[in-house]
Design an enzyme around this catalytic site. Structure first.
Site, mmCIF file in Angstrom:
data_model
loop_
_atom_site.group_PDB
_atom_site.id
_atom_site.type_symbol
_atom_site.label_atom_id
_atom_site.label_comp_id
_atom_site.label_asym_id
_atom_site.label_seq_id
_atom_site.Cartn_x
_atom_site.Cartn_y
_atom_site.Cartn_z
ATOM 1 N NE ARG A 182 -15.599 -5.253 -6.253
ATOM 2 C CZ ARG A 182 -14.882 -4.405 -7.006
ATOM 3 N NH1 ARG A 182 -14.458 -3.268 -6.484
ATOM 4 N NH2 ARG A 182 -14.594 -4.684 -8.250
ATOM 5 C CG ASP B 1 -7.435 8.034 -7.679
ATOM 6 O OD1 ASP B 1 -7.991 8.001 -6.560
ATOM 7 O OD2 ASP B 1 -6.187 8.051 -7.818
ATOM 8 C CB VAL B 2 -12.663 9.241 -4.917
ATOM 9 C CG1 VAL B 2 -13.791 8.592 -5.699
ATOM 10 C CG2 VAL B 2 -12.046 8.268 -3.920
ATOM 11 C CB SER C 42 -16.305 2.129 9.739
ATOM 12 O OG SER C 42 -16.017 0.889 10.346
ATOM 13 C CE1 TYR D 123 -12.110 1.173 6.119
ATOM 14 C CE2 TYR D 123 -12.785 0.692 8.377
ATOM 15 C CZ TYR D 123 -13.082 0.775 7.030
ATOM 16 O OH TYR D 123 -14.337 0.454 6.585
ATOM 17 C CB THR E 266 -7.106 7.990 11.548
ATOM 18 O OG1 THR E 266 -6.382 7.426 12.648
ATOM 19 C CG2 THR E 266 -6.878 9.489 11.509
ATOM 20 C CB ALA E 267 -9.770 7.377 7.006
ATOM 21 C CE LYS E 268 -14.684 3.831 6.359
ATOM 22 N NZ LYS E 268 -15.470 4.241 5.161
#
Length: 253
Positions: A16, A63-64, A142, A154, A156-158
């Protein structure tokens, strides 16, 4: 727009939103597309749209954040569609909360899907790219990488994806492989709808409020990001690598 009709792409989180729009765009550009998502039904839906439009696609449930699942998924795409030389790391989840409320699971889940997932996919596909002397890796960061209240995990991951992107560009450049990141601003998706619900604002009002802060006067659509991915994975983008492009309707970073 690519002219390489024999290229095979893998798009994660393709069920999606931005992932589905990107898979459809790359298929329209002439690539065969492996649509990866934890949501198998959603992935099949995207793949069916591609085939209905005359393209070639394969839906793979994966599942990545699981190394074995990623390896199996990539090998299946290679066996059924051909060697993947384009990768779009788009899979993502949110587990938003203020720091003092954020659980270990909230942190680990977001880091696992966004950051570990991109690492695992990039590691699994790089051998096909090196062998082909051509590769394109695009990871979805992001504007939250700049920091965002309630999104310590989020953000931190981005931000980490941006560092990964620059390192991949350095390591793989000599093999004809480029790596770039796109950092979208407000994009109208199910994820931003969930954010509106979390803060208790009707989605239409949420969109209207966001649009007022964006110089171009509107929020983004998944197709806006898909168009940028299309360029970054094309043949003619070969001198663009290690970049983070903020697609936010105005200046960021």
């Amino acid at each position: 727009m690519t002219t390489a009709t024999s290229r095979v792409a893998i798009v994660t989180g393709g069920a999606r939103g931005i992932g589905a729009a990107t898979a459809l765009r790359l298929a329209a550009d002439g690539l065969a597309v492996g649509v990866l998502d934890l949501d198998e039904a959603g992935a099949k839906g995207t793949a069916e749209q591609i085939t209905a439009n005359g393209g070639k696609a394969l839906a793979v449930a994966a599942d990545v954040s699981d190394a074995d699942a990623v390896q199996a998924a990539v090998e299946r795409v290679a066996a059924e569609l051909g060697a993947p030389t384009v990768l779009v790391n788009n899979a993502g989840v949110t587990r938003d909360n203020m720091l003092f409320k954020m659980t270990d699971a909230d942190w680990d889940t977001v880091m696992g899907v966004h950051l570990k997932g991109a690492f695992l996919l990039s590691r699994a596909v790089q051998k096909y790219m090196v062998e082909a002397k051509f590769g394109r890796i695009v990871s979805l960061s992001s504007v939250s990488a700049l920091g965002n209240r309630g999104q310590a995990n989020y953000s931190t991951a981005k931000a980490g994806l941006q560092g990964l992107t620059k390192t991949l560009a350095i390591e793989l450049g000599k093999f004809g492989v480029t790596a770039n990141a796109i950092a979208p601003g407000f994009i109208q998706t199910e994820m931003t709808k969930a954010t509106a619900e979390r803060v208790g604002v009707p989605f239409e009002a949420f969109i209207e409020g966001a649009a007022k802060t964006i110089p171009v006067g509107r929020v983004g659509q998944p197709e806006d990001i898909a168009a940028l991915v299309s360029y970054l994975v094309s043949e003619e983008s070969g001198f663009v690598s290690g970049q983070v492009i903020y697609a936010a309707g105005g200046p960021k970073a």
